[in-house]
Design a protein around this motif. Structure first.
Motif, PDB file in Angstrom:
ATOM      1  N   ALA A  43      49.471 -41.424  14.440  1.00 51.29           N
ATOM      2  CA  ALA A  43      48.603 -40.454  14.657  1.00 51.29           C
ATOM      3  C   ALA A  43      47.517 -40.295  13.246  1.00 51.29           C
ATOM      4  O   ALA A  43      46.487 -40.294  13.403  1.00 51.29           O
ATOM      5  CB  ALA A  43      49.313 -38.955  14.757  1.00 51.29           C
ATOM      6  N   ASP A  46      45.363 -43.382  13.091  1.00 57.67           N
ATOM      7  CA  ASP A  46      44.278 -43.269  14.377  1.00 57.67           C
ATOM      8  C   ASP A  46      43.163 -42.433  14.036  1.00 57.67           C
ATOM      9  O   ASP A  46      42.158 -42.430  14.920  1.00 57.67           O
ATOM     10  CB  ASP A  46      44.861 -43.074  15.749  1.00 57.67           C
ATOM     11  CG  ASP A  46      45.935 -44.144  16.044  1.00 57.67           C
ATOM     12  OD1 ASP A  46      45.773 -45.266  15.466  1.00 57.67           O
ATOM     13  OD2 ASP A  46      46.840 -44.069  17.094  1.00 57.67           O
ATOM     14  N   SER A  47      43.427 -41.388  12.867  1.00 52.61           N
ATOM     15  CA  SER A  47      42.587 -40.422  12.565  1.00 52.61           C
ATOM     16  C   SER A  47      41.535 -40.965  11.289  1.00 52.61           C
ATOM     17  O   SER A  47      40.808 -40.079  11.088  1.00 52.61           O
ATOM     18  CB  SER A  47      43.131 -39.040  12.359  1.00 52.61           C
ATOM     19  OG  SER A  47      43.925 -39.317  11.168  1.00 52.61           O
ATOM     20  N   ASP A  49      38.987 -43.033   9.019  1.00 44.01           N
ATOM     21  CA  ASP A  49      38.008 -43.785   8.970  1.00 44.01           C
ATOM     22  C   ASP A  49      38.041 -45.413   8.153  1.00 44.01           C
ATOM     23  O   ASP A  49      37.369 -46.278   8.284  1.00 44.01           O
ATOM     24  CB  ASP A  49      36.624 -43.093   8.111  1.00 44.01           C
ATOM     25  CG  ASP A  49      36.161 -41.957   8.991  1.00 44.01           C
ATOM     26  OD1 ASP A  49      35.909 -42.003  10.206  1.00 44.01           O
ATOM     27  OD2 ASP A  49      36.367 -40.748   8.295  1.00 44.01           O
ATOM     28  N   ASN A  69      41.902 -47.313  17.183  1.00 46.33           N
ATOM     29  CA  ASN A  69      40.838 -46.199  16.258  1.00 46.33           C
ATOM     30  C   ASN A  69      39.598 -46.752  16.487  1.00 46.33           C
ATOM     31  O   ASN A  69      39.054 -47.460  15.839  1.00 46.33           O
ATOM     32  CB  ASN A  69      41.482 -46.126  15.060  1.00 46.33           C
ATOM     33  CG  ASN A  69      40.736 -45.137  14.226  1.00 46.33           C
ATOM     34  OD1 ASN A  69      39.700 -44.652  14.770  1.00 46.33           O
ATOM     35  ND2 ASN A  69      41.030 -44.780  13.022  1.00 46.33           N
TER      36      ASN A  69
END
Length: 329
Positions: A43, A46-47, A49, A69
């Motif tokens: 998680a 996948d969040s 940048d 992502n």
């Protein structure tokens, strides 16, 4: 981050393996995440940048992170050889264009150049002979050795590591020849550049050879039986590049028949080096378990490079150490 306040660092130490020492980016090999921890870890990935480090040093995890992502813009590898892991991830053209990949090339130049000098000096001063005499408690007759200032050294590769090796050798007065596909203009530390297809014209002159090449399809087994057939008998060979560049069976043969007088190796075709490898038992070989690049200030060097590239990314400027996504170095 102090260097770049526009960056928010997302990190949960509980989801990372414990570092056993400074610059231990891979961490405790016995660490395993629970299913719940793995879900939280993914998680976070996948969040983001950008990623500092390839997750777990695992190309499969890198591929999962990139594909899961769509907002990921940049991945910075903590090693100089991160391009190989990017290549092994098997990403498609779209992902390779969408995400920028950079490495920490140059951060490791100083410690690796010192290991290269250790290898060359050990060969020049016949370290194996000194160790044998000490073990026997034998005070032998004296012998002469060739000063490094009279050495001719071939450096394979002129990236960050090769440039630092060349600089150090030049300071010691050695004559340095560099093999590089890209070299063209003169360089103050280099006596001459040669192209890969011209190695046969110079290799027989060399007292020492230092490999500082990345592992790519083009460099695989560049140092093979044919290469070693042309060396000056007794040459010192050092590898601080990648193990795949050297055909180890040919290297062992050269060490046994005297074509190579001494070898200092930090990287190998298979790592960890199998206990069955004949390299372990050869007296004229110095083996380092891929540790010569580590130094007390490596973490700071990687962090500084990451911060500089973060600023470049945010300001729309070209990044440093961008991975070549054709040859993956």
């Amino acid at each position: 981050m102090e260097r770049e306040p526009r960056v928010t660092l997302l990190v949960d130490p509980a989801l990372l393996p414990r570092m056993r020492h400074r610059a231990d980016f891979s961490g405790d090999p016995g660490y395993l995440r629970t299913a719940e921890q793995r879900e939280r870890f993914h998680a976070l990935l996948d969040s983001a940048d950008a990623l500092l480090g390839i997750p777990g040093g695992d190309p499969g995890e890198l591929a999962r992170a990139v594909r899961a992502n769509p907002g990921l813009r940049w991945v910075h590898a903590t090693s100089a050889g991160g391009g190989q892991q990017v290549g092994a991830a098997g990403l498609g053209p779209h992902d390779l264009q969408r995400v920028a990949f950079t490495t920490s090339a140059g951060v490791h130049g100083s410690p690796l150049s010192e290991f290269a000098l250790l290898g060359i000096l050990s060969g020049a001063k016949d370290l194996p002979r000194l160790l044998r005499l000490k073990e026997r408690r034998e005070w032998s007759d004296r012998w002469i050795s060739q000063p490094i200032s009279q050495y001719k050294v071939l450096v394979l590769g002129f990236g960050g590591i090769g440039r630092e090796v060349t600089r150090c050798l030049s300071l010691l007065g050695a004559s340095v020849t560099v093999m590089s596909r890209k070299a063209g203009a003169a360089h103050p530390d280099v006596d001459r550049f040669v192209a890969p297809d011209a190695l046969g014209d110079v290799i027989g002159e060399m007292d020492a050879i230092v490999c500082a090449l990345p592992g790519t399809d083009l460099t695989t087994h560049l140092v093979d039986e044919r290469f070693l057939a042309g060396v000056k008998p007794g040459v010192t060979f050092v590898n601080v590049g990648r193990g795949s560049v050297v055909d180890e069976s040919a290297l062992v043969a050269g060490l046994r028949d005297g074509r190579i007088g001494f070898a200092a190796l930090d990287v190998f075709e298979v790592e960890p080096l199998p206990r069955t490898s004949p390299l372990w038992s050869l007296p004229n070989v110095l083996i380092s378990p891929h540790t010569a690049a580590l130094s007390a200030d490596q973490e700071e060097g990687v962090a500084d490079l990451f911060a500089d590239n973060a600023t470049r990314l945010l300001d729309g400027h070209p990044l440093r150490n961008v991975v070549n996504t054709v040859e993956f170095y």
